[in-house]
Design an enzyme around this catalytic site. Structure first.
Site, PDB file in Angstrom:
ATOM      1  N   GLN A 235      -8.565  -6.261 -11.032  1.00  0.00           N
ATOM      2  CA  GLN A 235      -9.180  -5.049 -10.473  1.00  0.00           C
ATOM      3  C   GLN A 235      -8.631  -3.792 -11.166  1.00  0.00           C
ATOM      4  O   GLN A 235      -9.389  -2.868 -11.489  1.00  0.00           O
ATOM      5  CB  GLN A 235      -8.892  -4.999  -8.976  1.00  0.00           C
ATOM      6  CG  GLN A 235      -9.267  -3.703  -8.290  1.00  0.00           C
ATOM      7  CD  GLN A 235      -9.072  -3.808  -6.789  1.00  0.00           C
ATOM      8  OE1 GLN A 235      -9.892  -4.375  -6.100  1.00  0.00           O
ATOM      9  NE2 GLN A 235      -7.982  -3.272  -6.281  1.00  0.00           N
TER      10      GLN A 235
ATOM     11  N   GLU B 287      -0.717  -3.581  -9.140  1.00  0.00           N
ATOM     12  CA  GLU B 287      -0.791  -4.685 -10.114  1.00  0.00           C
ATOM     13  C   GLU B 287      -1.057  -6.006  -9.419  1.00  0.00           C
ATOM     14  O   GLU B 287      -1.417  -6.983 -10.048  1.00  0.00           O
ATOM     15  CB  GLU B 287       0.522  -4.769 -10.898  1.00  0.00           C
ATOM     16  CG  GLU B 287       0.692  -3.651 -11.898  1.00  0.00           C
ATOM     17  CD  GLU B 287       1.934  -3.818 -12.738  1.00  0.00           C
ATOM     18  OE1 GLU B 287       2.750  -4.739 -12.471  1.00  0.00           O
ATOM     19  OE2 GLU B 287       2.118  -2.990 -13.658  1.00  0.00           O
TER      20      GLU B 287
ATOM     21  N   HIS C 144       0.838  -1.203   0.000  1.00  0.00           N
ATOM     22  CA  HIS C 144       0.000   0.000   0.000  1.00  0.00           C
ATOM     23  C   HIS C 144       0.877   1.259   0.000  1.00  0.00           C
ATOM     24  O   HIS C 144       0.592   2.229  -0.695  1.00  0.00           O
ATOM     25  CB  HIS C 144      -0.870   0.052   1.263  1.00  0.00           C
ATOM     26  CG  HIS C 144      -1.856  -1.065   1.403  1.00  0.00           C
ATOM     27  ND1 HIS C 144      -1.789  -1.985   2.419  1.00  0.00           N
ATOM     28  CD2 HIS C 144      -2.954  -1.392   0.686  1.00  0.00           C
ATOM     29  CE1 HIS C 144      -2.792  -2.829   2.321  1.00  0.00           C
ATOM     30  NE2 HIS C 144      -3.524  -2.507   1.278  1.00  0.00           N
TER      31      HIS C 144
HETATM   32  P1  AMP Z   1      -6.517  -3.525  -0.468  1.00  0.00           P
HETATM   33  O1  AMP Z   1      -6.353  -2.758   0.793  1.00  0.00           O
HETATM   34  O2  AMP Z   1      -6.084  -4.949  -0.377  1.00  0.00           O
HETATM   35  O3  AMP Z   1      -7.885  -3.332  -1.087  1.00  0.00           O
HETATM   36  O4  AMP Z   1      -5.512  -2.877  -1.501  1.00  0.00           O
HETATM   37  C1  AMP Z   1      -5.522  -1.493  -1.769  1.00  0.00           C
HETATM   38  C2  AMP Z   1      -4.616  -1.214  -2.940  1.00  0.00           C
HETATM   39  O5  AMP Z   1      -3.293  -1.627  -2.634  1.00  0.00           O
HETATM   40  C3  AMP Z   1      -5.043  -1.971  -4.202  1.00  0.00           C
HETATM   41  O6  AMP Z   1      -4.868  -1.116  -5.334  1.00  0.00           O
HETATM   42  C4  AMP Z   1      -4.062  -3.125  -4.232  1.00  0.00           C
HETATM   43  O7  AMP Z   1      -3.814  -3.625  -5.526  1.00  0.00           O
HETATM   44  C5  AMP Z   1      -2.814  -2.454  -3.663  1.00  0.00           C
HETATM   45  N1  AMP Z   1      -1.901  -3.471  -3.136  1.00  0.00           N
HETATM   46  C6  AMP Z   1      -2.180  -4.428  -2.208  1.00  0.00           C
HETATM   47  N2  AMP Z   1      -1.098  -5.220  -2.015  1.00  0.00           N
HETATM   48  C7  AMP Z   1      -0.124  -4.745  -2.846  1.00  0.00           C
HETATM   49  C8  AMP Z   1       1.224  -5.142  -3.118  1.00  0.00           C
HETATM   50  N3  AMP Z   1       1.779  -6.182  -2.510  1.00  0.00           N
HETATM   51  N4  AMP Z   1       1.925  -4.430  -4.019  1.00  0.00           N
HETATM   52  C9  AMP Z   1       1.364  -3.368  -4.657  1.00  0.00           C
HETATM   53  N5  AMP Z   1       0.101  -2.945  -4.451  1.00  0.00           N
HETATM   54  C10 AMP Z   1      -0.634  -3.631  -3.553  1.00  0.00           C
END
Ligand code: AMP
Length: 288
Positions: free
Chosen positions: A162, A157, A46
């Site tokens: 999504q 990514e 994040h």
């Molecule tokens: P989430 O809180 O899981 O809904 O994720 C919020 C955002 O963070 C989304 O755009 C995810 O794709 C991104 N995200 C989550 N984990 C990662 C990661 N390991 N690397 C890059 N972006 C991430």
């Protein structure tokens, strides 16, 4: 707000009217805004999105909202990890400007009855096993984009389908925002960082990097000319031997339309979702 040493003090905003007032103030000074939608339990994945926003925009608004409409009744909405204080201190450490942390009633008023549906792209992969999921995501992301009206919005990514869905939605609805994809941040052993990694037992955590390794192996075989079906079958066997199951999907897809490919004769992505104990992990890699 900046402190004496130039660092910004994080402002926590919980209602849409205050968020709009904040953004209006920046816009009046011709300053740009980056939006980072998250469900909190922030980790370095994040934070890479927040850093990307701060690198290319004057201000970063990080949203923390565990969106109930993207969880099915049998999924982990209640159990989803939440630690607002820790999230806010991580954002403060990056000098992010604003955390938008709305309560559920602020996002979904009584009688809420509108949803945004993106067809085609949402039908396969995660859409096949989580049919409610992308409707919930498209609806909440379109609301957040209309609430904040950012110049850019940042998505990982890691959630590749999504990212494609949100990009298509913003284009189709003429939402004036640039959707920016940020590469997946991984642990040292290759496991993609995810809030759901908290659910893994020590044994499961040790087995989890097999998912990334299998995806990399499949990508290498496709680059060497092997067909998707053969490479995926071998990958499945390896994952099952590592303790994964059920495997929701392993697929090779066109990198933008997400149509399944038999060979990697154009830009392609290998994507997978598989359960390890009670945790569902997803990951993907580019071919070539
Ligand atoms: P989430 O809180 O899981 O809904 O994720 C919020 C955002 O963070 C989304 O755009 C995810 O794709 C991104 N995200 C989550 N984990 C990662 C990661 N390991 N690397 C890059 N972006 C991430």
């Amino acid at each position: 707000m900046r402190t004496g040493d130039g660092a910004k003090t994080l402002e926590v905003v919980r209602d849409v009217a205050s968020l709009r007032a904040k953004v209006r103030e920046w816009r009046r000074q011709d300053e740009t805004v980056g939006l980072i939608p998250t469900m909190g339990a922030l980790h370095d994945g994040h934070l890479a999105l927040v850093k990307a926003a701060l690198d290319s925009c004057d201000h970063a608004v990080t949203t923390i909202f565990v969106n109930p409409t993207q969880f099915a009744p049998n999924e982990d909405f209640e159990a989803y990890p939440r630690d607002e204080a820790d999230d806010l201190s991580k954002l403060q450490a990056l000098s992010a400007d604003v955390a938008f942390v709305p309560p559920v009633e602020e996002m979904y008023a009584d009688g809420f009855s509108t949803s945004v549906a993106v067809s085609g792209l949402t039908e396969g992969l995660c859409g096949a096993t989580r049919p409610h999921f992308f409707g919930g995501v498209a609806t909440v992301v379109s609301k957040l984009l209309l609430q904040a009206l950012p110049d850019k919005a940042f998505f990982g990514e890691k959630d590749y389908q999504q990212l494609q869905v949100v990009t298509r939605m913003a284009r189709d609805l003429d939402i004036p925002v640039e959707i920016v994809g940020v590469p997946t941040v991984r642990e040292a052993d290759g496991l993609a960082m995810s809030s759901r990694n908290w659910y893994l037992s020590p044994e499961e955590r040790a087995a989890a990097p097999a998912l990334y390794k299998v995806l990399c192996d499949i990508a290498a075989k496709l680059s060497a000319g092997q067909t998707s079906a053969a490479a995926i079958a071998e990958g499945r066997t390896v994952l099952e031997a590592a303790g994964f199951g059920p495997i929701d999907y392993i697929e090779v897809c066109d990198a933008s339309s997400l149509e399944p490919l038999e060979t990697a004769d154009r830009p392609a992505r290998v994507l997978a979702a598989a359960h390890l104990g009670r945790t569902r992990l997803i990951d993907n890699v580019a071919v070539g």
